[in-house]
Design a protein around this motif. Structure first.
Motif, PDB file in Angstrom:
ATOM      1  N   ASN A   1      35.826  -5.667  84.434  1.00 37.36           N
ATOM      2  CA  ASN A   1      35.150  -5.362  85.699  1.00 37.36           C
ATOM      3  C   ASN A   1      33.632  -5.387  85.546  1.00 37.36           C
ATOM      4  O   ASN A   1      32.913  -4.575  86.141  1.00 37.36           O
ATOM      5  CB  ASN A   1      35.598  -3.993  86.240  1.00 37.36           C
ATOM      6  N   ALA A   2      33.165  -6.308  84.731  1.00 38.84           N
ATOM      7  CA  ALA A   2      31.725  -6.404  84.469  1.00 38.84           C
ATOM      8  C   ALA A   2      30.968  -6.815  85.723  1.00 38.84           C
ATOM      9  O   ALA A   2      31.422  -7.670  86.492  1.00 38.84           O
ATOM     10  CB  ALA A   2      31.466  -7.403  83.349  1.00 38.84           C
ATOM     11  N   LYS A   3      29.826  -6.189  85.921  1.00 41.31           N
ATOM     12  CA  LYS A   3      28.931  -6.564  87.022  1.00 41.31           C
ATOM     13  C   LYS A   3      27.598  -7.081  86.498  1.00 41.31           C
ATOM     14  O   LYS A   3      26.962  -7.910  87.139  1.00 41.31           O
ATOM     15  CB  LYS A   3      28.685  -5.355  87.945  1.00 41.31           C
ATOM     16  N   GLN A   4      27.188  -6.565  85.351  1.00 40.18           N
ATOM     17  CA  GLN A   4      25.926  -6.989  84.748  1.00 40.18           C
ATOM     18  C   GLN A   4      26.232  -7.627  83.395  1.00 40.18           C
ATOM     19  O   GLN A   4      26.711  -6.964  82.477  1.00 40.18           O
ATOM     20  CB  GLN A   4      24.988  -5.789  84.571  1.00 40.18           C
ATOM     21  N   VAL A   5      25.949  -8.924  83.280  1.00 36.66           N
ATOM     22  CA  VAL A   5      26.269  -9.687  82.082  1.00 36.66           C
ATOM     23  C   VAL A   5      24.982 -10.288  81.502  1.00 36.66           C
ATOM     24  O   VAL A   5      24.124 -10.764  82.249  1.00 36.66           O
ATOM     25  CB  VAL A   5      27.283 -10.811  82.386  1.00 36.66           C
ATOM     26  N   LEU A   6      24.886 -10.263  80.190  1.00 35.48           N
ATOM     27  CA  LEU A   6      23.760 -10.874  79.489  1.00 35.48           C
ATOM     28  C   LEU A   6      24.293 -11.932  78.544  1.00 35.48           C
ATOM     29  O   LEU A   6      25.266 -11.705  77.818  1.00 35.48           O
ATOM     30  CB  LEU A   6      22.991  -9.806  78.690  1.00 35.48           C
ATOM     31  N   GLU A   7      23.652 -13.090  78.545  1.00 27.35           N
ATOM     32  CA  GLU A   7      24.033 -14.174  77.644  1.00 27.35           C
ATOM     33  C   GLU A   7      22.831 -14.569  76.808  1.00 27.35           C
ATOM     34  O   GLU A   7      21.753 -14.854  77.349  1.00 27.35           O
ATOM     35  CB  GLU A   7      24.538 -15.378  78.442  1.00 27.35           C
ATOM     36  N   ILE A   8      23.008 -14.592  75.501  1.00 31.10           N
ATOM     37  CA  ILE A   8      21.929 -14.977  74.590  1.00 31.10           C
ATOM     38  C   ILE A   8      22.275 -16.347  74.023  1.00 31.10           C
ATOM     39  O   ILE A   8      23.153 -16.491  73.176  1.00 31.10           O
ATOM     40  CB  ILE A   8      21.760 -13.943  73.462  1.00 31.10           C
ATOM     41  N   GLY A   9      21.581 -17.371  74.522  1.00 34.06           N
ATOM     42  CA  GLY A   9      21.859 -18.755  74.158  1.00 34.06           C
ATOM     43  C   GLY A   9      22.816 -19.379  75.148  1.00 34.06           C
ATOM     44  O   GLY A   9      24.029 -19.234  75.021  1.00 34.06           O
ATOM     45  N   SER A  10      22.298 -20.080  76.138  1.00 34.11           N
ATOM     46  CA  SER A  10      23.173 -20.578  77.210  1.00 34.11           C
ATOM     47  C   SER A  10      23.417 -22.080  77.151  1.00 34.11           C
ATOM     48  O   SER A  10      24.315 -22.583  77.826  1.00 34.11           O
ATOM     49  CB  SER A  10      22.589 -20.224  78.580  1.00 34.11           C
ATOM     50  N   PHE A  11      22.591 -22.832  76.389  1.00 32.80           N
ATOM     51  CA  PHE A  11      22.697 -24.288  76.323  1.00 32.80           C
ATOM     52  C   PHE A  11      22.724 -24.858  77.746  1.00 32.80           C
ATOM     53  O   PHE A  11      21.803 -24.620  78.507  1.00 32.80           O
ATOM     54  CB  PHE A  11      23.906 -24.706  75.490  1.00 32.80           C
ATOM     55  N   THR A  12      23.759 -25.578  78.158  1.00 34.18           N
ATOM     56  CA  THR A  12      23.781 -26.156  79.509  1.00 34.18           C
ATOM     57  C   THR A  12      24.504 -25.267  80.509  1.00 34.18           C
ATOM     58  O   THR A  12      24.861 -25.698  81.592  1.00 34.18           O
ATOM     59  CB  THR A  12      24.425 -27.557  79.498  1.00 34.18           C
ATOM     60  N   SER A  13      24.732 -24.020  80.127  1.00 33.48           N
ATOM     61  CA  SER A  13      25.245 -22.975  81.020  1.00 33.48           C
ATOM     62  C   SER A  13      26.721 -23.114  81.391  1.00 33.48           C
ATOM     63  O   SER A  13      27.143 -22.608  82.429  1.00 33.48           O
ATOM     64  CB  SER A  13      24.400 -22.874  82.302  1.00 33.48           C
ATOM     65  N   TYR A  14      27.519 -23.761  80.537  1.00 35.59           N
ATOM     66  CA  TYR A  14      28.957 -23.805  80.814  1.00 35.59           C
ATOM     67  C   TYR A  14      29.546 -22.398  80.779  1.00 35.59           C
ATOM     68  O   TYR A  14      30.245 -21.980  81.708  1.00 35.59           O
ATOM     69  CB  TYR A  14      29.666 -24.701  79.797  1.00 35.59           C
ATOM     70  N   ALA A  15      29.245 -21.649  79.722  1.00 38.87           N
ATOM     71  CA  ALA A  15      29.754 -20.283  79.617  1.00 38.87           C
ATOM     72  C   ALA A  15      29.172 -19.407  80.722  1.00 38.87           C
ATOM     73  O   ALA A  15      29.869 -18.542  81.273  1.00 38.87           O
ATOM     74  CB  ALA A  15      29.429 -19.702  78.245  1.00 38.87           C
ATOM     75  N   SER A  16      27.901 -19.633  81.064  1.00 35.44           N
ATOM     76  CA  SER A  16      27.262 -18.852  82.131  1.00 35.44           C
ATOM     77  C   SER A  16      28.036 -18.999  83.432  1.00 35.44           C
ATOM     78  O   SER A  16      28.357 -18.009  84.107  1.00 35.44           O
ATOM     79  CB  SER A  16      25.824 -19.324  82.349  1.00 35.44           C
ATOM     80  N   LEU A  17      28.333 -20.239  83.794  1.00 28.94           N
ATOM     81  CA  LEU A  17      29.032 -20.495  85.043  1.00 28.94           C
ATOM     82  C   LEU A  17      30.460 -19.966  85.003  1.00 28.94           C
ATOM     83  O   LEU A  17      30.950 -19.409  85.994  1.00 28.94           O
ATOM     84  CB  LEU A  17      29.029 -21.994  85.352  1.00 28.94           C
TER      85      LEU A  17
END
Length: 278
Positions: free
Chosen positions: A117-133
């Motif tokens: 139930n995460a609402k605030q997520v941090l990503e360190i190293g996104s490259f082309t943002s596949y994981a981000s999306l």
């Protein structure tokens, strides 16, 4: 790969323990054939290849399918000639399509966001943002993801890809040194439910220490760390590179930190889940 045509048209360098094993078994078979080795030994190699070669495809076939936007992002990333797409002198990073998280890991991260139930997520190293999306697709309407990316070219490429999805607006890409970004977030009293680390391996120790020391992760929050087997080098398979040594040190650091509970999973190149103990 979810799409068979996509997988066959984009050859990938083996970077996970089992894909490296598969490549070595193939080399071994070719050598044995050239030397007309014993048929029983050839059959044994074939048995080994039959066990390992279909694994990636099987995992993809039996995991949830990625969205059309994720498939498009993967295709665009794989289609780019990363060796000649930009001035290498402008960055000290070696960028390649194999840095993409991929379908199975993307769905794994998306599931983590949903079940925590995460609402605030941090990503360190996104490259082309596949994981981000992928993670953004599971965020609630008021959820947000901050993606730290060192390379400006990659961040600009990623931002264009994010515009192809309605969920892309939940992602904010911050360009620059991730440690500086972490310090800024700490000064703003930011706290995250889930943090994904997939950046320079030499920086893993500092990222983890900064997150824990500045309490950027909420109690019972989760850190997910990619490449923690690092092509088998984490446990000493073959020659160990500086990145392999960095992962060895990071894994030891986490294993001896009493503030967390962790489990290392053999997903792709190794994924470690770390829970901050309340």
């Amino acid at each position: 790969m979810k799409n068979g045509a996509l997988a066959s048209s984009n050859k990938h360098r083996p970077i996970t323990p089992h894909t490296i094993l598969s490549a070595k078994l193939n080399d071994l078979k070719e050598l044995m054939l050239a030397e007309q080795s014993n048929q029983n030994l050839l059959e044994l190699v074939d048995d080994c290849k039959a066990l390992i070669d279909p694994l990636d495809a099987y995992l993809a076939q039996h995991s949830s399918s990625p969205s059309e936007a994720l498939n498009t992002l993967e295709i665009e990333t794989n289609a780019l000639d990363w060796d000649n797409a930009f001035d290498q002198s402008e960055t000290d990073l070696h960028l390649e399509k194999e840095m993409l998280s991929g379908a199975v890991e993307g769905q794994f991260l998306k599931l983590l966001v949903a079940i925590t139930n995460a609402k605030q997520v941090l990503e360190i190293g996104s490259f082309t943002s596949y994981a981000s999306l992928a993670m953004a697709e599971a965020l609630p309407p008021d959820g947000n993801l901050i993606a730290c990316e060192y390379d400006k070219f990659t961040a600009t490429f990623a931002q264009k890809q994010l515009h192809n999805s309605q969920y892309g607006k939940k992602v904010k890409i911050v360009i620059g040194d991730a440690l500086k970004t972490l310090e800024d977030l700490a000064q703003n009293n930011s706290v995250f439910d889930l943090i994904f680390i997939d950046a320079d391996k030499a920086g893993y120790e500092n990222y983890f220490t900064t997150i824990m020391d500045f309490e950027l992760l909420k109690k019972n929050g989760l850190i997910c760390v990619d490449n923690t087997l690092y092509m088998g080098q984490a446990y000493g398979a073959g020659d160990v590179t500086p990145n392999g040594l960095a992962i060895q040190k990071f894994n030891r650091l986490v294993a001896h930190d009493e503030r967390v509970q962790q489990v290392l999973l053999p997903l792709r190149d190794g994924v470690t889940l770390i829970r901050r103990i309340a």
